[in-house]
Design a protein around this motif. Structure first.
Motif, PDB file in Angstrom:
ATOM      1  N   ASN A 860       0.694  -1.197  -0.028  1.00 24.60           N
ATOM      2  CA  ASN A 860       0.027  -0.036  -0.137  1.00 24.60           C
ATOM      3  C   ASN A 860       0.926   1.088  -0.014  1.00 24.60           C
ATOM      4  O   ASN A 860       0.651   2.014   1.025  1.00 24.60           O
ATOM      5  CB  ASN A 860      -0.914  -0.028   1.442  1.00 24.60           C
ATOM      6  CG  ASN A 860      -1.819   1.094   1.163  1.00 24.60           C
ATOM      7  OD1 ASN A 860      -2.314   1.585   0.051  1.00 24.60           O
ATOM      8  ND2 ASN A 860      -2.472   1.540   2.455  1.00 24.60           N
ATOM      9  N   ASN A 861       1.721   1.246  -1.013  1.00 26.80           N
ATOM     10  CA  ASN A 861       2.686   2.349  -1.099  1.00 26.80           C
ATOM     11  C   ASN A 861       2.407   3.249  -2.424  1.00 26.80           C
ATOM     12  O   ASN A 861       1.840   2.827  -3.306  1.00 26.80           O
ATOM     13  CB  ASN A 861       3.986   1.674  -1.373  1.00 26.80           C
ATOM     14  CG  ASN A 861       4.383   0.900  -0.141  1.00 26.80           C
ATOM     15  OD1 ASN A 861       3.940   1.340   1.058  1.00 26.80           O
ATOM     16  ND2 ASN A 861       4.756  -0.048  -0.311  1.00 26.80           N
ATOM     17  N   ILE A 862       2.915   4.505  -2.261  1.00 20.14           N
ATOM     18  CA  ILE A 862       2.710   5.492  -3.491  1.00 20.14           C
ATOM     19  C   ILE A 862       4.271   5.992  -4.008  1.00 20.14           C
ATOM     20  O   ILE A 862       5.034   6.362  -3.017  1.00 20.14           O
ATOM     21  CB  ILE A 862       1.875   6.599  -2.893  1.00 20.14           C
ATOM     22  CG1 ILE A 862       0.639   6.126  -2.757  1.00 20.14           C
ATOM     23  CG2 ILE A 862       1.835   7.685  -4.301  1.00 20.14           C
ATOM     24  CD1 ILE A 862      -0.198   7.273  -1.690  1.00 20.14           C
ATOM     25  N   SER A 863       4.584   5.801  -5.152  1.00 17.88           N
ATOM     26  CA  SER A 863       5.815   6.266  -5.752  1.00 17.88           C
ATOM     27  C   SER A 863       5.565   7.310  -6.874  1.00 17.88           C
ATOM     28  O   SER A 863       4.520   7.460  -7.465  1.00 17.88           O
ATOM     29  CB  SER A 863       6.688   5.184  -6.156  1.00 17.88           C
ATOM     30  OG  SER A 863       6.084   4.510  -7.257  1.00 17.88           O
ATOM     31  N   PHE A 864       6.408   8.666  -6.657  1.00 17.97           N
ATOM     32  CA  PHE A 864       6.480   9.664  -7.738  1.00 17.97           C
ATOM     33  C   PHE A 864       7.608  10.399  -7.844  1.00 17.97           C
ATOM     34  O   PHE A 864       8.623  10.195  -6.860  1.00 17.97           O
ATOM     35  CB  PHE A 864       5.141  10.621  -7.347  1.00 17.97           C
ATOM     36  CG  PHE A 864       5.382  10.949  -5.736  1.00 17.97           C
ATOM     37  CD1 PHE A 864       6.256  12.163  -5.497  1.00 17.97           C
ATOM     38  CD2 PHE A 864       4.663  10.207  -4.866  1.00 17.97           C
ATOM     39  CE1 PHE A 864       6.204  12.543  -4.232  1.00 17.97           C
ATOM     40  CE2 PHE A 864       4.515  10.915  -3.607  1.00 17.97           C
ATOM     41  CZ  PHE A 864       5.250  11.816  -3.047  1.00 17.97           C
ATOM     42  N   LEU A 865       7.965  11.029  -8.722  1.00 19.58           N
ATOM     43  CA  LEU A 865       9.195  11.982  -8.975  1.00 19.58           C
ATOM     44  C   LEU A 865       8.874  13.395  -8.316  1.00 19.58           C
ATOM     45  O   LEU A 865       7.505  13.793  -8.439  1.00 19.58           O
ATOM     46  CB  LEU A 865       9.535  12.183 -10.186  1.00 19.58           C
ATOM     47  CG  LEU A 865       9.844  10.695 -11.059  1.00 19.58           C
ATOM     48  CD1 LEU A 865       9.999  11.055 -12.696  1.00 19.58           C
ATOM     49  CD2 LEU A 865      11.124  10.313 -10.473  1.00 19.58           C
ATOM     50  N   ILE A 866       9.841  13.936  -7.730  1.00 23.07           N
ATOM     51  CA  ILE A 866       9.394  15.195  -7.149  1.00 23.07           C
ATOM     52  C   ILE A 866      10.696  16.170  -7.143  1.00 23.07           C
ATOM     53  O   ILE A 866      11.859  15.631  -6.793  1.00 23.07           O
ATOM     54  CB  ILE A 866       8.918  15.217  -5.806  1.00 23.07           C
ATOM     55  CG1 ILE A 866       8.470  16.697  -5.098  1.00 23.07           C
ATOM     56  CG2 ILE A 866       9.970  14.573  -4.744  1.00 23.07           C
ATOM     57  CD1 ILE A 866       7.869  16.694  -4.028  1.00 23.07           C
ATOM     58  N   SER A 867      10.619  17.360  -7.572  1.00 20.47           N
ATOM     59  CA  SER A 867      11.962  18.242  -7.854  1.00 20.47           C
ATOM     60  C   SER A 867      12.350  18.377  -6.309  1.00 20.47           C
ATOM     61  O   SER A 867      11.763  18.401  -5.508  1.00 20.47           O
ATOM     62  CB  SER A 867      11.507  19.395  -8.524  1.00 20.47           C
ATOM     63  OG  SER A 867      10.671  20.340  -7.836  1.00 20.47           O
ATOM     64  N   LYS A 868      13.526  19.008  -6.083  1.00 21.64           N
ATOM     65  CA  LYS A 868      14.145  19.438  -4.773  1.00 21.64           C
ATOM     66  C   LYS A 868      13.420  20.452  -4.199  1.00 21.64           C
ATOM     67  O   LYS A 868      12.998  20.567  -3.210  1.00 21.64           O
ATOM     68  CB  LYS A 868      15.598  19.796  -5.083  1.00 21.64           C
ATOM     69  CG  LYS A 868      16.258  19.976  -3.986  1.00 21.64           C
ATOM     70  CD  LYS A 868      17.841  20.309  -4.130  1.00 21.64           C
ATOM     71  CE  LYS A 868      18.643  20.602  -2.907  1.00 21.64           C
ATOM     72  NZ  LYS A 868      20.114  20.942  -3.239  1.00 21.64           N
ATOM     73  N   GLN A 869      13.013  21.531  -4.963  1.00 22.35           N
ATOM     74  CA  GLN A 869      12.175  22.554  -4.462  1.00 22.35           C
ATOM     75  C   GLN A 869      10.752  22.219  -3.811  1.00 22.35           C
ATOM     76  O   GLN A 869      10.281  22.464  -2.934  1.00 22.35           O
ATOM     77  CB  GLN A 869      12.179  23.855  -5.390  1.00 22.35           C
ATOM     78  CG  GLN A 869      11.476  25.091  -5.031  1.00 22.35           C
ATOM     79  CD  GLN A 869      12.046  25.657  -3.652  1.00 22.35           C
ATOM     80  OE1 GLN A 869      13.415  25.911  -3.704  1.00 22.35           O
ATOM     81  NE2 GLN A 869      11.262  25.858  -2.704  1.00 22.35           N
ATOM     82  N   ASN A 870      10.141  21.316  -4.751  1.00 21.16           N
ATOM     83  CA  ASN A 870       8.900  20.807  -4.454  1.00 21.16           C
ATOM     84  C   ASN A 870       8.786  19.887  -3.311  1.00 21.16           C
ATOM     85  O   ASN A 870       8.093  19.996  -2.520  1.00 21.16           O
ATOM     86  CB  ASN A 870       8.236  20.260  -5.792  1.00 21.16           C
ATOM     87  CG  ASN A 870       7.649  21.337  -6.604  1.00 21.16           C
ATOM     88  OD1 ASN A 870       7.429  22.366  -6.513  1.00 21.16           O
ATOM     89  ND2 ASN A 870       7.517  20.675  -7.814  1.00 21.16           N
TER      90      ASN A 870
END
Length: 892
Positions: A860-870
């Motif tokens: 039950n996990n969620i993976s995503f990309l995220i920028s350093k500032q975000n």
């Protein structure tokens, strides 16, 4: 001496010997073997398409590339270690008397470049090859680096740069290895093929083939050369090339297709095809060709078709379909050939069936997909209209008979249906038997659960005997128990099922049961005047619309004219009669063209004047008569719009009846076939609403929003666009269904923009202006994994990800860290990716891994990309939902 030799700062024979030997055998050799193993995986996974020009090099796709990541990363790691530990730092004393400094370092760099290339990381590959090109100036390095650099540019679509890289090797050193020069020529041929310069590609391939020593290495280039010559119309050269392939000890598949293509090329040279057909028939008898028989029959059909033996061609194509053993691609090819053949002969009924079958077998990427789709739809529309005519003719004929004759006719029909059902049952049983035989033959000792053919045929047999059962234990006993203990969902679903084998066949037998004479009689409309009248109206509509399809969609004016004439001859009067007379007038007028009216002594009504006179005689004060007297009058706006309004009212009726599937189909027909329809924007709105209603039960909303966006784009400034914009705003604001607007529905066209809509979709495709997150494709990115605190082992998770990175992304030097996002959620970070595309490649591989990351991806996990500032913004706000909304709108 050994300790001294280990130094990279001293120049001595011992040092050179030690570092070169280690760089060669400890690094380069093993790394090169690892790359070769990964390439073998890619090549094994690749499926050749012999209907198209074969690629000179097999690079696979993204999925097959991911399968070789471990081998490529292993190679990169070994070579980087060699370069770091065995590069001599001082080469000032190099002389011709001593062996070359670090002579295996450039080869190690090349292995790194090739590994990145097969990982499809073309940016890093190009950087590596460019570095070697600048650093090492020996002839072998120059030709090798520029050859691989050209390969890289070709994969990036930069053909001009590829040519420039190849041109840097201005004069080949004839003392260089022939294999190296052959590869150089093959790359030159590859870039010319990508540019469509086939003549130049032929020259380069011929040069490459001369440099190859082993016959098996020549087989593939020779086959491609034959394909190119065939494409260029040089059948004689193609024949010689295919013959050379056969003699070069190729794989059996390559030999088979060489013989097939040789047969087709031979038939095009104008010589006798008797010998080549004899060879093909001989191939049919070879047991090795059992799985290829469909292709052999197809080739025989092509030869027969080219020699104008149409009946033989059809027979061979049908035999190809019968011999097909689970090869959907070849099946689609044969379906399409038969469809085109029947279409060209204007035999539209079988053409429709074969186009429909073709459409079911091909995907949207097929080169003829749009043509097949359009023809299938047009012919289906035609067949449906012709079916109305046939039904009316058959029932009218039966209803005109006396009761005794009618009874006799129905008895004959019942027997025909019974025979047809028995034949259908026999065919189905033979198909099941054949499927089982093929599946068992194909299994070859493999455990049954791993054999797709056997599992598919087994499921089909089970479904036919027992019906579509729920996937649960003891379903037969459960069904029996529930049936005896009162009604319930499962009892209803399985009603009538027992443990008696004879009873279990009732459902299957019903499919093959013919109706009785009394049941047929009950369906007749003979004694119901309303039904008879409606049947006549349906037939008139069928005649008229079939004529429209013939003329407007199939460009078949002859069949259009004969169909409209049948309408006038067979049906006394209908709402379609005036338009039919005018259609006949306009069709003959266009056929006569600039020649003007010429009286035909053999056919009094075979000209526009006849139909013009008929219109003025039958409808003297009508718009149709006015248009006849003014043939050059082009402003038919009022009449056209009136017809369009009536047609729209019919569409709107389907909307009120909530018949969304038919409504969508009708809207598609208008939008794509009548782009000048003055109500096209209203049809677009109706289509969007129907899409929303169709997909709402499946929680699919993206297509609905896309339809609304398309409407706003194509109908800017209209009331419909304004309404669509309101719906889009509603979608952003809430996921709750929009309350149906119960405004007066009687106004039809004027009121449609205010009607009820399906539940709005999420605003996932539109970035909210109030969202605190900012999209920056150039920013440094992390992969974030959100995990529940309860029940999670964060250390085990980090170790699994680290093991995954070590196997698949060693060269990226990724770090794994974690933080508590809040009391309920862990936040694991994998960082960092300097280029967004690297992050996208990583997350695609991460999410697709069912080995090291199986527990993570199935949890039950969620993976995503995220920028350093975000990431900083997210850690402060803790608002995962808002970021995921932003993420869905902006990232792949």
């Amino acid at each position: 001496m050994i300790i001294s030799a280990c130094s990279t700062k001293r120049d001595s024979n011992a040092a050179r010997w030690y570092h070169n030997t280690t760089a060669h055998y400890n690094g380069y050799f093993n790394a090169d073997e690892s790359v070769a193993k990964g390439v073998k995986k890619i090549e094994t996974a690749y499926v050749e398409d012999y209907d198209k020009l074969l690629p000179i090099f097999i690079y696979g796709d993204e999925e097959s590339a991911k399968g070789s990541f471990a081998e490529m990363e292993k190679a990169i790691g070994k070579c980087e270690k060699v370069i770091n530990r065995h590069t001599l730092k001082n080469n000032a004393n190099e002389t011709k008397k001593k062996p070359k400094f670090n002579k295996w370092i450039d080869e190690n760099y090349m292995v790194i470049g090739r590994a990145y290339f097969y990982k499809r990381n073309y940016g890093r590959a190009a950087e590596t090859f460019q570095y070697v090109n600048r650093k090492f100036k020996d002839p072998e390095s120059i030709i090798s680096t520029n050859t691989w650099l050209a390969r890289t540019y070709i994969q990036q679509g930069e053909y001009g740069k590829a040519i420039q890289a190849l041109q840097r090797v201005e004069e080949e050193n004839t003392e260089l290895d022939d294999k190296l020069r052959a590869d150089y020529r093959l790359v030159y041929a590859d870039v010319y093929i990508h540019q469509g310069k086939l003549e130049k590609a032929v020259v380069e391939l011929e040069s490459a083939i001369k440099l190859l020593k082993k016959k098996k290495d020549k087989a593939r280039p020779l086959f491609i050369l034959a394909q190119l010559n065939q494409e260029l119309g040089k059948s004689s050269d193609a024949l010689a090339n295919y013959e050379s392939v056969i003699k070069s000890r190729p794989t059996y598949e390559l030999e088979f297709y060489s013989r097939i293509n040789k047969a087709l090329a031979y038939s095009r040279t104008g010589g006798s095809s008797a010998e080549i057909q004899k060879e093909l028939f001989k191939m049919l008898k070879d047991d090795r060709n059992i799985t290829y028989r469909d292709k052999i029959y197809h080739a025989l059909g092509d030869i027969a078709l080219e020699e104008q033996r149409r009946e033989d061609a059809i027979d061979f194509y049908e035999k190809s379909l019968a011999a097909n053993q689970n090869n959907p691609k070849q099946r689609a090819k044969t379906f399409l050939r038969l469809a085109d053949l029947y279409f060209d002969e204007r035999q539209y009924k079988p053409a429709q069936a074969y186009y429909d079958s073709t459409l079911a077998k091909i995907d949207a990427g097929h080169e003829r997909y749009e043509i097949v789709k359009t023809r299938a739809e047009n012919l289906t529309e035609l067949i449906n209209n012709l079916a109305k005519i046939e039904l009316n003719d058959s029932l009218s004929t039966i209803c005109k008979l006396s009761p005794v004759e009618r009874e006799k006719r129905l008895a004959d029909i019942q027997k025909q249906i019974e025979r047809s059902k028995q034949e259908e049952r026999k065919r189905d049983m033979e198909a099941v038997s054949k499927s089982n035989t093929n599946a068992v033959a194909a299994i070859n000792g493999t455990f049954w659960a791993y054999n797709q053919n056997l599992r598919t045929s087994g499921k089909a047999n089970f479904t036919e005997r027992w019906g579509d059962r729920p996937l649960k234990d003891n379903w037969r006993l459960a069904s029996k128990f529930l049936s005896s203990n009162g009604p319930g969902e499962e009892a209803t679903e399985n009603a009538g099922q027992t443990d008696n084998p004879e009873d279990s066949t009732n459902t299957a037998d019903a499919k093959y049961k013919a109706p009785t004479v009394d049941e047929l009689k009950a369906t007749l409309p003979c004694d119901d005047p309303k039904k008879m009248t409606q049947m006549g109206k349906d037939a008139a509509e069928g005649y008229y619309l079939a004529g429209v399809v013939y003329k407007e969609k199939l460009n078949d004016e002859d069949n259009a004219i004969s169909t409209w004439e049948e309408l006038l001859a067979n049906i006394d009067d209908s709402d379609f009669h005036p338009t039919t007379y005018y259609q006949l007038y306009r069709t003959w007028y266009s056929k006569e063209g600039s020649k003007g009216y010429v009286k035909n002594p053999l056919c009094s009504d075979c000209n526009s004047k006849y139909w013009a006179d008929e219109i003025k005689k039958r409808y003297p004060d009508s718009d149709w008569a006015y248009l006849v007297d003014n043939p050059d009058y082009v402003d038919m706006k009022d009449i056209k719009e009136d017809n369009e309004n009536k047609a729209y009212e019919l569409a709107y009726g389907k909307y009120l009846d909530r018949n969304y599937y038919d409504l969508k189909s009708l809207c598609d027909s208008v939008i794509y076939n009548q782009p000048d329809n003055h109500l096209v924007c209203k049809y677009r709105l109706l289509r969007a609403i129907s899409v929303g209603h169709i997909e709402a039960p499946f929680a699919e909303k993206v297509n609905y929003q896309n339809e609304l966006n398309e409407l706003v784009k194509n109908c800017a400034g209209t009331e419909e666009a304004k309404r669509a914009d309101e719906l889009i705003k509603a979608l952003k604001a809430s996921n709750k269904p929009v309350t149906e607007d119960k405004t007066d529905e009687s106004n039809g066209i004027d009121n449609i923009a205010k009607q009820d809509t399906p539940p709005p979709v999420d605003s996932t495709l539109v970035t909210n202006n109030d969202n605190p997150f900012k999209y920056d494709a150039k920013a440094e990115h992390y992969l974030a994994l959100i995990m529940p605190v309860a029940g999670s082992d964060i250390n085990k998770t980090k170790m699994a990800i680290s093991d995954f990175n070590a196997a698949m992304f060693t060269s990226a030097q990724l770090k794994v860290t974690n933080n508590l996002l809040n009391k309920e959620q862990h936040l694991v970070l994998v960082k960092s990716f300097k280029v967004l595309t690297e992050g996208e490649d990583y997350i695609a591989t991460f999410n697709g891994d069912n080995d090291k990351l199986k527990d993570i991806n199935n949890g039950n996990n969620i993976s995503f990309l995220i920028s350093k500032q975000n990431y900083i913004t997210l850690f402060k706000s803790k608002d995962i939902a808002k970021y995921l909304e932003f993420y869905s709108a902006n990232y792949k």
